[in-house]
Design a protein around this motif. Sequence first.
Motif, short mmCIF file in Angstrom:
data_model
loop_
_atom_site.label_atom_id
_atom_site.label_comp_id
_atom_site.label_asym_id
_atom_site.label_seq_id
_atom_site.Cartn_x
_atom_site.Cartn_y
_atom_site.Cartn_z
N THR A 10 0.84 -1.18 0.00
CA THR A 10 0.00 0.00 0.00
C THR A 10 0.88 1.24 0.00
N ASN A 11 0.47 2.24 -0.77
CA ASN A 11 1.24 3.47 -0.87
C ASN A 11 0.70 4.56 0.04
N SER A 12 -0.59 4.81 -0.03
CA SER A 12 -1.15 5.88 0.79
C SER A 12 -2.65 5.73 0.90
N GLU A 16 -11.11 8.08 2.94
CA GLU A 16 -11.74 7.41 4.07
C GLU A 16 -13.18 7.86 4.16
N GLY A 17 -14.10 6.91 4.09
CA GLY A 17 -15.51 7.19 4.22
C GLY A 17 -16.05 6.67 5.53
N LYS A 18 -17.36 6.61 5.63
CA LYS A 18 -17.99 6.16 6.88
C LYS A 18 -17.73 4.68 7.14
N ALA A 19 -17.61 3.88 6.07
CA ALA A 19 -17.54 2.43 6.25
C ALA A 19 -16.24 1.80 5.78
N LYS A 20 -15.44 2.55 5.00
CA LYS A 20 -14.24 1.94 4.41
C LYS A 20 -13.10 2.94 4.32
N GLN A 21 -11.88 2.40 4.32
CA GLN A 21 -10.68 3.16 3.97
C GLN A 21 -10.18 2.62 2.63
N ILE A 22 -9.85 3.51 1.71
CA ILE A 22 -9.38 3.12 0.38
C ILE A 22 -7.92 3.52 0.24
#
Length: 242
Positions: A10-12, A16-22
């Motif tokens: 993973t780079n960065s 970030e939302g309510k249910a997930k981090q991308i």
Amino acid sequence: MLTVPEGRVTNSLLYEGKAKQIYTTDQPGVLLAVFKDDATAFNAQKRGTIQRKGQVNATISAHLFRKLTAAGIPNHFLDQPEPHALHLSQLRMIPLEVVVRNVVAGSLCTRTDLPRGQVLARPLVEYFYKNDRLGDPLLNNEHIALLGLVTMDELALIRTSALQVNEILSNFYQACGIRLIDFKLEYGWGDQGLTLGDELSPDNCRLWDMRDDRVLDKDRFRHDLGGVDESYQEVLARVLKL
């Protein structure tokens, strides 16, 4: 604290939302979605935690995306490197929430005064502008054209895809002893053209037990019905049997 799975580096943190981090990865066009146990409702006015929700939602989503892939529905799922994470193809997302309704529930009750639980003569497709500042308002075709979100031909493709997804998932959940009341989809543009994105889970689907209409989805959290963790686990167990 969430643990980012090993595998593709993973780079960065991209979003970030309510249910997930991308997260971005070392593979061009491949994202890592890490599902959270955090729960929100009513535009994040209510907050809480559902135990193992991230793992449940990621696993159910992966299972259903595989079913849709087998049925010829383009979607962004690639693989599931960890129980709470998915690798996804990066899409240029369309800021529309596409809601398909089979039974009257939720906001459809308050907007129409139709009785909760009334079965619709045919599936209803609705569009909401994905804009937190505006509260995700309901749009009609002319609003969508005015905002330039998609062309009318593209909107027709979205509607056709959403109804196909509804037929596939309704039949699948029926085999699980569950009624698919309604659900939310999001779409974007990728290498396959119009592509289904986001997730497919009890967070964005209303699911009722076919025997007694017992609620099995996030409405248990929204309306303080209790047994939230157990309901999510029950849906997962039923889904994985098929």
